[in-house]
Scaffold this active site. Structure first.
Site, PDB file in Angstrom:
ATOM      1  N   HIS A  74      19.227  27.002 -12.102  1.00 31.48           N
ATOM      2  CA  HIS A  74      19.992  28.078 -12.739  1.00 31.48           C
ATOM      3  C   HIS A  74      19.391  29.452 -12.446  1.00 31.48           C
ATOM      4  CE1 HIS A  74      22.226  25.033 -14.878  1.00 31.48           C
ATOM      5  NE2 HIS A  74      21.121  24.563 -15.434  1.00 31.48           N
ATOM      6  N   LYS A 101       0.868  -1.184   0.000  1.00 27.59           N
ATOM      7  CA  LYS A 101       0.000   0.000   0.000  1.00 27.59           C
ATOM      8  C   LYS A 101       0.898   1.225   0.000  1.00 27.59           C
ATOM      9  CE  LYS A 101      -4.272  -0.021   0.669  1.00 27.59           C
ATOM     10  NZ  LYS A 101      -5.190  -0.482  -0.390  1.00 27.59           N
ATOM     11  N   THR A 105      -3.334  -5.563   0.469  1.00 24.27           N
ATOM     12  CA  THR A 105      -2.738  -4.242   0.714  1.00 24.27           C
ATOM     13  C   THR A 105      -3.576  -3.483   1.735  1.00 24.27           C
ATOM     14  OG1 THR A 105      -3.888  -3.076  -1.079  1.00 24.27           O
ATOM     15  CG2 THR A 105      -1.803  -4.162  -1.634  1.00 24.27           C
TER      16      THR A 105
HETATM   17  O1  LIG Z   1      28.044  23.138 -11.000  1.00 23.42           O
HETATM   18  C1  LIG Z   1      27.922  22.957 -12.224  1.00 23.42           C
HETATM   19  N1  LIG Z   1      28.266  21.751 -12.761  1.00 23.42           N
HETATM   20  C2  LIG Z   1      28.163  21.479 -14.089  1.00 23.42           C
HETATM   21  O2  LIG Z   1      28.509  20.363 -14.566  1.00 23.42           O
HETATM   22  C3  LIG Z   1      27.645  22.491 -14.901  1.00 23.42           C
HETATM   23  N2  LIG Z   1      27.389  22.560 -16.258  1.00 23.42           N
HETATM   24  C4  LIG Z   1      26.879  23.802 -16.482  1.00 23.42           C
HETATM   25  O3  LIG Z   1      26.507  24.225 -17.617  1.00 23.42           O
HETATM   26  N3  LIG Z   1      26.821  24.524 -15.339  1.00 23.42           N
HETATM   27  C5  LIG Z   1      27.291  23.731 -14.333  1.00 23.42           C
HETATM   28  N4  LIG Z   1      27.423  23.934 -12.992  1.00 23.42           N
END
Ligand SMILES: O=c1[nH]c(=O)c2[nH]c(=O)[nH]c2[nH]1
Length: 302
Positions: free
Chosen positions: A250, A12, A57
């Site tokens: 990013h 479950k 379950t």
């Molecule tokens: O810490 C990072 N590792 C990567 O492998 C990587 N590749 C990337 O484009 N930016 C980053 N930053």
């Protein structure tokens, strides 16, 4: 041509269990999502439709709630061990049990001395995790506990660089010696044994994770993950292996030059995808075998 049944398990998934401790006017709370998976002699259920060895379950779910009352005084690791041992030891066809638990955090509403007695606000998004695997009996007995944390969102506004990387004809990325580094970390750590001060271990490991992220000058997420794993293994002798997964959230410096405005790492576009996904395992070179400690219940097939 012969056809055979391959590895299989059933249970479950994601029982939502909230345990209130109300022995005194100052209550406690534990908020968990608990998944069970049983492995064993269930071949005829698949090949013949014979349910005689199958513990439903639904029964597994009832056991999870019953044990929340009777076996959940300590940590989620202890509760998981109690459940897994019960299924393996007390239910004949079961040879192995995997219990996965996620614990949501609650903190007391900050009123009065030490916070309110019975009102909380949810913390997070980070979640504490435990995965317990128990299998076999007698000399064949194996018990594994993997502790962890997931959705631990971290960001540092400097102290991170990424440069000196391999370049080819498709490289457009500019090297940087000062960037925002952010992630939503998943980290799991495998214990060698089952006699552990689970809550104390979790608290220290979480502190190592966040302190290492903050204080280490990072040349890349890869280096940060290794340092986190190394820090955990150096501090906790009972941990033998650490696995981590870190999306690189990013943050791109927004182009304000178009408006004649300087942007010295002050305004960013926080992108959500695509994201780099950096994953690493850091382990002792003499770590005992993992057996099925990492074989997950959810998303396991394939
Ligand atoms: O810490 C990072 N590792 C990567 O492998 C990587 N590749 C990337 O484009 N930016 C980053 N930053």
């Amino acid at each position: 041509m012969g056809i055979v049944l391959g590895p299989n398990q059933y249970g479950k998934a994601e029982n939502r269990v909230v345990r209130i401790y109300r022995d005194s006017p100052r209550h406690g709370i534990r908020d968990m999502t608990v998944s069970t998976a049983l492995r064993g002699d269930f071949g005829i259920a698949h090949t013949e439709g014979d349910q005689s060895p199958v513990l439903p379950t639904d029964t597994q779910k009832q056991t999870v709630y019953a044990y929340a009352r009777t076996h959940c005084e300590g940590s989620i690791e202890e509760y998981g061990l109690a459940l897994a041992r019960h299924f393996v030891d007390d239910v004949d066809p079961v040879h192995g049990a995997r219990i996965e638990i996620e614990e949501l955090g609650w903190e007391r509403v900050p009123v009065g001395e030490g916070g309110h007695d019975h009102a909380w606000t949810r913390t997070g998004p980070e979640v504490r995790t435990a995965a317990v695997t128990v299998s076999g009996s007698g000399g064949e007995r194996r018990e594994h506990v993997v502790g962890g944390i997931k959705d631990l969102v971290l960001l540092k506004s400097t102290g991170s660089e990424f440069q000196g990387f391999l370049e080819d004809g498709f490289t457009v990325l500019e090297p940087t010696d000062d960037r925002v580094m952010a992630t939503s970390l998943v980290a799991q750590w495998r214990f060698a044994g089952v006699e552990v001060a689970w809550d104390e271990a979790f608290a220290e490991i979480r502190q190592i994770v966040v302190a290492t992220f903050a204080t280490q000058h990072s040349k890349a997420l890869q280096q940060t993950l290794y340092a986190i794993g190394q820090g955990i293994l150096e501090a906790r002798p009972e941990v033998v292996e650490v696995r981590m997964s870190a999306p690189n959230k990013h943050h791109f410096v927004y182009d304000l030059a178009r408006f004649g405005i300087e942007n010295n790492n002050e305004v960013f576009h926080a992108d959500d995808r695509p994201y780099g996904l950096i994953q690493a395992t850091v382990a002792r070179d003499d770590a005992p075998p993992a057996d099925d400690a990492w074989v997950q219940q959810l998303g396991w097939l394939g």
